[in-house]
Design a protein around this motif. Structure first.
Motif, mmCIF file in Angstrom:
data_model
loop_
_atom_site.group_PDB
_atom_site.id
_atom_site.type_symbol
_atom_site.label_atom_id
_atom_site.label_comp_id
_atom_site.label_asym_id
_atom_site.label_seq_id
_atom_site.Cartn_x
_atom_site.Cartn_y
_atom_site.Cartn_z
ATOM 1 N N VAL A 7 0.875 -1.173 0.000
ATOM 2 C CA VAL A 7 0.000 0.000 0.000
ATOM 3 C C VAL A 7 0.915 1.226 0.000
ATOM 4 O O VAL A 7 1.787 1.333 0.848
ATOM 5 C CB VAL A 7 -0.938 -0.004 1.235
ATOM 6 N N PRO A 8 0.744 2.121 -0.977
ATOM 7 C CA PRO A 8 1.703 3.219 -1.114
ATOM 8 C C PRO A 8 1.589 4.257 -0.001
ATOM 9 O O PRO A 8 0.514 4.406 0.586
ATOM 10 C CB PRO A 8 1.341 3.829 -2.473
ATOM 11 N N PRO A 9 2.684 4.944 0.277
ATOM 12 C CA PRO A 9 2.669 5.917 1.366
ATOM 13 C C PRO A 9 1.977 7.216 0.969
ATOM 14 O O PRO A 9 1.922 7.560 -0.215
ATOM 15 C CB PRO A 9 4.160 6.184 1.612
ATOM 16 N N ASP A 10 1.475 7.897 1.955
ATOM 17 C CA ASP A 10 1.023 9.264 1.761
ATOM 18 C C ASP A 10 2.288 10.141 1.800
ATOM 19 O O ASP A 10 3.120 9.983 2.685
ATOM 20 C CB ASP A 10 0.075 9.635 2.905
ATOM 21 N N ARG A 11 2.407 11.035 0.828
ATOM 22 C CA ARG A 11 3.644 11.804 0.688
ATOM 23 C C ARG A 11 3.996 12.599 1.952
ATOM 24 O O ARG A 11 5.140 12.596 2.398
ATOM 25 C CB ARG A 11 3.505 12.755 -0.503
ATOM 26 N N LEU A 52 7.601 -5.004 -6.045
ATOM 27 C CA LEU A 52 7.326 -4.032 -7.099
ATOM 28 C C LEU A 52 6.704 -2.769 -6.514
ATOM 29 O O LEU A 52 5.843 -2.842 -5.640
ATOM 30 C CB LEU A 52 6.365 -4.654 -8.124
ATOM 31 N N ASP A 53 7.171 -1.655 -7.021
ATOM 32 C CA ASP A 53 6.627 -0.365 -6.604
ATOM 33 C C ASP A 53 5.463 -0.041 -7.548
ATOM 34 O O ASP A 53 5.584 0.778 -8.440
ATOM 35 C CB ASP A 53 7.758 0.672 -6.713
ATOM 36 N N SER A 54 4.349 -0.748 -7.359
ATOM 37 C CA SER A 54 3.290 -0.757 -8.372
ATOM 38 C C SER A 54 2.222 0.298 -8.195
ATOM 39 O O SER A 54 1.511 0.623 -9.132
ATOM 40 C CB SER A 54 2.585 -2.116 -8.373
ATOM 41 N N LEU A 55 2.059 0.799 -6.962
ATOM 42 C CA LEU A 55 0.900 1.649 -6.691
ATOM 43 C C LEU A 55 1.293 3.059 -6.287
ATOM 44 O O LEU A 55 2.349 3.274 -5.687
ATOM 45 C CB LEU A 55 0.058 1.025 -5.576
ATOM 46 N N ALA A 56 0.426 3.999 -6.618
ATOM 47 C CA ALA A 56 0.605 5.380 -6.176
ATOM 48 C C ALA A 56 -0.727 5.889 -5.662
ATOM 49 O O ALA A 56 -1.785 5.367 -6.035
ATOM 50 C CB ALA A 56 1.084 6.232 -7.330
ATOM 51 N N ARG A 57 -0.685 6.866 -4.810
ATOM 52 C CA ARG A 57 -1.927 7.505 -4.366
ATOM 53 C C ARG A 57 -2.299 8.602 -5.353
ATOM 54 O O ARG A 57 -1.440 9.310 -5.848
ATOM 55 C CB ARG A 57 -1.739 8.112 -2.974
ATOM 56 N N THR A 58 -3.585 8.699 -5.626
ATOM 57 C CA THR A 58 -4.030 9.755 -6.531
ATOM 58 C C THR A 58 -4.343 11.027 -5.750
ATOM 59 O O THR A 58 -4.538 12.080 -6.316
ATOM 60 C CB THR A 58 -5.291 9.310 -7.303
ATOM 61 N N ARG A 59 -4.427 10.903 -4.425
ATOM 62 C CA ARG A 59 -4.635 12.079 -3.564
ATOM 63 C C ARG A 59 -4.145 11.738 -2.166
ATOM 64 O O ARG A 59 -3.843 10.594 -1.856
ATOM 65 C CB ARG A 59 -6.110 12.476 -3.552
#
Ligand SMILES: [Zn+2]
Ligand SMILES: [Zn+2]
Length: 221
Positions: free
Chosen positions: A111-115, A142-149
């Motif tokens: 689960v990607p981090p919040d920046r 794999l670094d597969s996911l990003a947050r869109t917000r």
């Protein structure tokens, strides 16, 4: 390097020694079968769907967690997030690998981090856990996911709010994605985040998404 500067204390009870002392280790509540096949909630007997997950749209194949998210584990996770000690991720991975068989996947992601929170902490527990598990299970991470917000604070939110908060909050970025992949996170609360991430992974071609977490909240309705 920071590890060496900090006193070695148990995150759960504060006693000096390992990141989780032997006494606390012995008192942890493991999540053991029988479980709901789908969401991994402990049940009276094995079921395909349980009261917690039936009737809900869930994008992942199945979720498994090592430990119940109780007082003690809450303290461990809080200390882990705050201090980011590498040895804690290693300890967490050891506990996960002891409790959960390696899922039948071609790779791991997280689960990607919040920046903002990543900048505050300087580390991302889910990524560290995935990388430690990747070494143990001999799987690529794999670094597969990003947050869109930005990630909303989920604490105290109802199940409906949690689902609304994370809907379309993630996008997959690695191409091509393996057909089967395991999503790693520190804590499974309602499954809303895991399911939203799985949806994003499936959108770019993952057919089967497994979920593995260090801990799991129990009896959330
Ligand atoms: Zn302890
Ligand atoms: Zn279930």
């Amino acid at each position: 390097m920071l590890d060496l500067l900090l006193p070695q204390r148990c995150l759960a009870c504060g006693r000096s020694g390992a990141a989780v002392c032997d006494a606390c280790l012995a008192s942890l509540t493991w999540i053991e079968p029988p479980l709901c096949e789908r969401c991994g909630s402990p049940t009276a007997w094995p079921v395909r769907r349980c009261a917690e997950c039936s009737g809900r749209r869930i994008s992942f194949e199945s979720a498994r967690a090592a430990l119940a998210y109780d007082e003690r584990v809450r303290a461990i996770v809080a200390g882990w997030k705050e201090h980011g000690l590498r040895r804690i991720a290693a300890t967490a991975a050891e506990l996960v690998a002891a409790a959960i068989p390696r899922p039948p996947v071609e790779g791991l992601t997280y689960v990607p981090p919040d920046r903002t929170r990543l900048l505050e902490r300087g580390h991302h527990p889910a990524e560290r856990l995935a990388s430690e598990l990747g070494r143990r299970w001999e799987l690529p991470v794999l670094d597969s996911l990003a947050r869109t917000r930005a990630a909303p604070r989920q604490r105290g939110a109802t199940l409906a709010e949690r689902r609304r908060n994370v809907r379309a909050a993630f996008a997959a970025r690695t191409q091509p994605i393996p057909g089967s992949i395991c999503l790693v996170d520190d804590v499974y609360t309602s499954g809303a985040t895991a399911s939203a991430c799985a949806t994003a992974l499936r959108r770019v071609g993952a057919r089967h998404v497994w979920v593995v977490t260090f801990a799991r909240a129990l009896r959330l309705r």
